[in-house]
Design a protein around this motif. Sequence first.
Motif, mmCIF file in Angstrom:
data_model
loop_
_atom_site.group_PDB
_atom_site.id
_atom_site.type_symbol
_atom_site.label_atom_id
_atom_site.label_comp_id
_atom_site.label_asym_id
_atom_site.label_seq_id
_atom_site.Cartn_x
_atom_site.Cartn_y
_atom_site.Cartn_z
ATOM 1 N N LEU A 166 0.831 -1.200 0.000
ATOM 2 C CA LEU A 166 0.000 0.000 0.000
ATOM 3 C C LEU A 166 0.872 1.260 0.000
ATOM 4 C CD1 LEU A 166 -2.808 1.222 0.026
ATOM 5 C CD2 LEU A 166 -2.831 0.967 2.512
ATOM 6 N N ARG A 167 1.906 1.266 0.793
ATOM 7 C CA ARG A 167 2.824 2.419 0.865
ATOM 8 C C ARG A 167 3.511 2.628 -0.490
ATOM 9 N NH1 ARG A 167 4.515 1.150 5.471
ATOM 10 N NH2 ARG A 167 6.117 -0.294 4.794
ATOM 11 N N GLN A 168 3.985 1.546 -1.092
ATOM 12 C CA GLN A 168 4.659 1.664 -2.383
ATOM 13 C C GLN A 168 3.697 2.112 -3.483
ATOM 14 O OE1 GLN A 168 6.437 -2.253 -2.495
ATOM 15 N NE2 GLN A 168 8.371 -1.487 -1.686
ATOM 16 N N TYR A 169 2.483 1.590 -3.468
ATOM 17 C CA TYR A 169 1.479 2.017 -4.447
ATOM 18 C C TYR A 169 1.185 3.506 -4.280
ATOM 19 C CZ TYR A 169 -2.893 2.477 -6.979
ATOM 20 O OH TYR A 169 -3.867 2.904 -7.839
ATOM 21 N N ASP A 170 1.017 3.957 -3.040
ATOM 22 C CA ASP A 170 0.774 5.386 -2.792
ATOM 23 C C ASP A 170 1.947 6.231 -3.289
ATOM 24 O OD1 ASP A 170 -1.717 4.874 -1.688
ATOM 25 O OD2 ASP A 170 -1.015 5.011 0.392
ATOM 26 N N ASP A 171 3.177 5.758 -3.078
ATOM 27 C CA ASP A 171 4.358 6.480 -3.559
ATOM 28 C C ASP A 171 4.358 6.578 -5.089
ATOM 29 O OD1 ASP A 171 5.252 6.788 -0.947
ATOM 30 O OD2 ASP A 171 6.795 5.219 -1.092
ATOM 31 N N ILE A 172 4.011 5.485 -5.755
ATOM 32 C CA ILE A 172 3.935 5.479 -7.217
ATOM 33 C C ILE A 172 2.888 6.490 -7.678
ATOM 34 C CG2 ILE A 172 3.194 4.121 -9.229
ATOM 35 C CD1 ILE A 172 4.456 1.654 -7.791
ATOM 36 N N CYS A 173 1.715 6.481 -7.037
ATOM 37 C CA CYS A 173 0.638 7.406 -7.417
ATOM 38 C C CYS A 173 1.068 8.859 -7.242
ATOM 39 C CB CYS A 173 -0.627 7.123 -6.601
ATOM 40 S SG CYS A 173 -1.432 5.567 -7.043
ATOM 41 N N ARG A 174 1.723 9.166 -6.119
ATOM 42 C CA ARG A 174 2.188 10.541 -5.894
ATOM 43 C C ARG A 174 3.220 10.948 -6.932
ATOM 44 N NH1 ARG A 174 1.387 9.192 -0.710
ATOM 45 N NH2 ARG A 174 3.523 8.521 -0.299
ATOM 46 N N ALA A 175 4.152 10.055 -7.248
ATOM 47 C CA ALA A 175 5.180 10.362 -8.239
ATOM 48 C C ALA A 175 4.561 10.607 -9.618
ATOM 49 C CB ALA A 175 6.207 9.226 -8.314
ATOM 50 N N CYS A 176 3.603 9.784 -9.984
ATOM 51 C CA CYS A 176 2.925 9.951 -11.276
ATOM 52 C C CYS A 176 2.143 11.266 -11.308
ATOM 53 C CB CYS A 176 1.989 8.779 -11.553
ATOM 54 S SG CYS A 176 2.838 7.233 -11.904
ATOM 55 N N GLU A 177 1.425 11.546 -10.245
ATOM 56 C CA GLU A 177 0.630 12.781 -10.162
ATOM 57 C C GLU A 177 1.532 14.008 -10.274
ATOM 58 O OE1 GLU A 177 -2.867 14.939 -9.920
ATOM 59 O OE2 GLU A 177 -2.832 12.758 -9.753
ATOM 60 N N THR A 178 2.663 13.975 -9.575
ATOM 61 C CA THR A 178 3.597 15.102 -9.608
ATOM 62 C C THR A 178 4.144 15.307 -11.012
ATOM 63 O OG1 THR A 178 4.197 14.795 -7.294
ATOM 64 C CG2 THR A 178 5.767 15.991 -8.666
ATOM 65 N N SER A 179 4.602 14.209 -11.658
ATOM 66 C CA SER A 179 5.168 14.377 -12.991
ATOM 67 C C SER A 179 4.137 14.722 -14.043
ATOM 68 C CB SER A 179 5.891 13.181 -13.492
ATOM 69 O OG SER A 179 6.057 12.125 -12.951
ATOM 70 N N ALA A 180 2.914 14.271 -13.862
ATOM 71 C CA ALA A 180 1.876 14.511 -14.861
ATOM 72 C C ALA A 180 1.160 15.851 -14.672
ATOM 73 C CB ALA A 180 0.853 13.375 -14.814
ATOM 74 N N GLN A 181 1.412 16.541 -13.572
ATOM 75 C CA GLN A 181 0.664 17.763 -13.255
ATOM 76 C C GLN A 181 0.636 18.779 -14.399
ATOM 77 O OE1 GLN A 181 -1.088 17.436 -10.494
ATOM 78 N NE2 GLN A 181 -2.175 19.222 -11.131
#
Length: 114
Positions: free
Chosen positions: A88-103
């Motif tokens: 769950l922690r790793q999935y959340d980290d992936i989601c945050r990284a994707c959101e940041t780069s895609a902003q």
Amino acid sequence: MTGRATLSVRLDLPGGKRFGPGKAALLQAISRHGSIRAAAESLSMSYPKALKLIEQMNADFQVPLIESHHGGKTHGGSELTDLGHEILRQYDDICRACETSAQPMLKAIQTKLA
């Protein structure tokens, strides 16, 4: 304009298996409520569907992500295993990284929505 463009991430695992926002939300809800039934209810999900998703997740990884304890003195309940918390922690980290780069791209798309 109402709402905004957002990103959701789904991990495609070997053998056609998947892990995405729905399973992550179920893990978070189980962690929060300590009960599959309460977790499913909080997500407006049927109990049988929650059980099916848990069965899939537990089979998809080397060790189960969720452990359940039945009745007795402790009145049962369910909790995430160490691996469940880690995934769950790793999935959340992936989601945050994707959101940041895609902003910037999401903002550009947002300006073009009807």
